[in-house]
Design an enzyme around this catalytic site. Structure first.
Site, PDB file in Angstrom:
ATOM      1  CE  LYS A  19      -2.190  -0.886   3.902  1.00 30.11           C
ATOM      2  NZ  LYS A  19      -1.679  -2.194   4.313  1.00 30.11           N
ATOM      3  NE  ARG A  93      -3.350  -1.094  10.689  1.00 35.25           N
ATOM      4  CZ  ARG A  93      -2.368  -0.596   9.964  1.00 35.25           C
ATOM      5  NH1 ARG A  93      -2.449   0.637   9.513  1.00 35.25           N
ATOM      6  NH2 ARG A  93      -1.315  -1.337   9.675  1.00 35.25           N
ATOM      7  NE  ARG A 132       8.438  -3.534   5.428  1.00 36.96           N
ATOM      8  CZ  ARG A 132       7.128  -3.244   5.484  1.00 36.96           C
ATOM      9  NH1 ARG A 132       6.538  -2.700   4.451  1.00 36.96           N
ATOM     10  NH2 ARG A 132       6.421  -3.505   6.559  1.00 36.96           N
ATOM     11  NE  ARG A 144       7.620  -0.917   9.729  1.00 41.43           N
ATOM     12  CZ  ARG A 144       6.465  -0.995   9.087  1.00 41.43           C
ATOM     13  NH1 ARG A 144       6.376  -0.607   7.836  1.00 41.43           N
ATOM     14  NH2 ARG A 144       5.405  -1.475   9.709  1.00 41.43           N
ATOM     15  NE  ARG A 155       2.963  -5.084  10.955  1.00 39.45           N
ATOM     16  CZ  ARG A 155       4.142  -5.098  10.328  1.00 39.45           C
ATOM     17  NH1 ARG A 155       5.190  -5.642  10.897  1.00 39.45           N
ATOM     18  NH2 ARG A 155       4.264  -4.565   9.148  1.00 39.45           N
TER      19      ARG A 155
HETATM   20  P1  ADP Z   1       1.818  -2.332   7.943  1.00 40.10           P
HETATM   21  O1  ADP Z   1       0.895  -1.956   6.843  1.00 40.10           O
HETATM   22  O2  ADP Z   1       3.171  -2.718   7.467  1.00 40.10           O
HETATM   23  O3  ADP Z   1       1.242  -3.269   8.958  1.00 40.10           O
HETATM   24  P2  ADP Z   1       1.737   0.394   9.041  1.00 40.10           P
HETATM   25  O4  ADP Z   1       2.986   1.123   8.767  1.00 40.10           O
HETATM   26  O5  ADP Z   1       0.513   0.814   8.330  1.00 40.10           O
HETATM   27  O6  ADP Z   1       2.091  -1.118   8.852  1.00 40.10           O
HETATM   28  O7  ADP Z   1       1.412   0.420  10.623  1.00 40.10           O
HETATM   29  C1  ADP Z   1       2.353  -0.040  11.567  1.00 40.10           C
HETATM   30  C2  ADP Z   1       1.746  -0.047  12.970  1.00 40.10           C
HETATM   31  O8  ADP Z   1       1.268   1.260  13.326  1.00 40.10           O
HETATM   32  C3  ADP Z   1       0.516  -0.957  13.138  1.00 40.10           C
HETATM   33  O9  ADP Z   1       0.870  -2.295  13.384  1.00 40.10           O
HETATM   34  C4  ADP Z   1      -0.190  -0.275  14.330  1.00 40.10           C
HETATM   35  O10 ADP Z   1       0.436  -0.602  15.553  1.00 40.10           O
HETATM   36  C5  ADP Z   1       0.051   1.202  14.081  1.00 40.10           C
HETATM   37  N1  ADP Z   1      -1.045   1.822  13.279  1.00 40.10           N
HETATM   38  C6  ADP Z   1      -0.907   2.382  12.041  1.00 40.10           C
HETATM   39  N2  ADP Z   1      -2.090   2.845  11.582  1.00 40.10           N
HETATM   40  C7  ADP Z   1      -3.002   2.572  12.552  1.00 40.10           C
HETATM   41  C8  ADP Z   1      -4.405   2.767  12.664  1.00 40.10           C
HETATM   42  N3  ADP Z   1      -5.120   3.362  11.687  1.00 40.10           N
HETATM   43  N4  ADP Z   1      -5.018   2.363  13.805  1.00 40.10           N
HETATM   44  C9  ADP Z   1      -4.332   1.782  14.799  1.00 40.10           C
HETATM   45  N5  ADP Z   1      -3.011   1.541  14.746  1.00 40.10           N
HETATM   46  C10 ADP Z   1      -2.333   1.926  13.647  1.00 40.10           C
END
Ligand code: ADP
Length: 201
Positions: A19, A93, A132, A144, A155
């Site tokens: 994404k 989310r 990654r 990360r 996740r």
């Molecule tokens: P990925 O798509 O690789 O799982 P993101 O970079 O989108 O990761 O998000 C990493 C972390 O940030 C998530 O696992 C969560 O802990 C937090 N996070 C990001 N966006 C949200 C959201 N909209 N609501 C709750 N937690 C979030």
């Protein structure tokens, strides 16, 4: 080229689906602002802000950060924008986040235009995330802290339980379309733009 005043795109899809990469390209080509909540939160962690200290354990565990925090973050980002031309990547989310976003967008007079859903099989997702993490380490960067197999699986589980219901939420509003996320970056990008309705491209 003229741009319609507002444009709102929401990228849905599991962690590791690509994404962020696709959203960045679409943002550049269509003059949109990318709002990646993961990047925003990681930046807070890096800078050691109060919010960063609060959310770090949740990020590391692969858990979601509480809805009110995310909703306030997004409200702040959208406030002060003249034209709402944005791509959300990683938000909403949860159903409460989606409902709050609808209220915000309604207030701003900027309805959702398109919701591409990137689909990638589970095992490919885990492989990508672990790779990654490995590549970052090989390049001497700090990986990360959530890019390891255990957190990646967590996740994925959180995605299935909390984020997948949003697929029905947006499908019911007629904005959702499915994109095969397996292929080269260019192939996937072409599928994303090809799926947008003419009035929303
Ligand atoms: P990925 O798509 O690789 O799982 P993101 O970079 O989108 O990761 O998000 C990493 C972390 O940030 C998530 O696992 C969560 O802990 C937090 N996070 C990001 N966006 C949200 C959201 N909209 N609501 C709750 N937690 C979030």
């Amino acid at each position: 080229m003229t741009h319609s005043k507002h444009k709102v795109v929401i990228f849905l899809g599991p962690p590791g689906a690509g994404k962020g990469t696709q959203a960045a390209r679409l943002a550049e080509e269509q003059h949109l602002t990318q709002i990646s909540t993961g990047d925003i939160l990681r930046d807070h962690v890096r800078r050691g802000t109060e919010l960063g200290q609060q959310v770090k354990p949740m990020l590391d565990a692969g858990q979601l950060v509480p809805d009110p925090i995310l909703i306030a973050l997004i409200r702040d980002r959208l406030a002060g924008m003249d034209n709402i031309r944005v791509i959300f990547d990683g938000f909403p989310r949860t159903t409460p986040q989606a409902q709050a976003l609808d209220v915000l967008l309604e207030e701003l007079g900027a309805p959702v235009n398109a919701v591409p859903l990137l689909e990638v099989p589970d095992q490919i997702l885990i492989d990508r995330i672990v790779e990654r993490g490995r590549q970052a380490a090989a390049q001497g960067q700090t990986a990360r802290s959530d890019d390891n197999e255990e957190t990646a699986r967590k996740r994925q589980q959180v995605y299935r339980e909390q984020t997948q219901p949003l697929i029905d939420y947006y499908a019911g509003r007629g904005h959702l379309y499915t994109v095969d996320g397996v292929g080269s970056m260019d192939e996937v990008y072409a599928r994303i733009t090809g799926g947008m309705k003419p009035q929303s491209s």
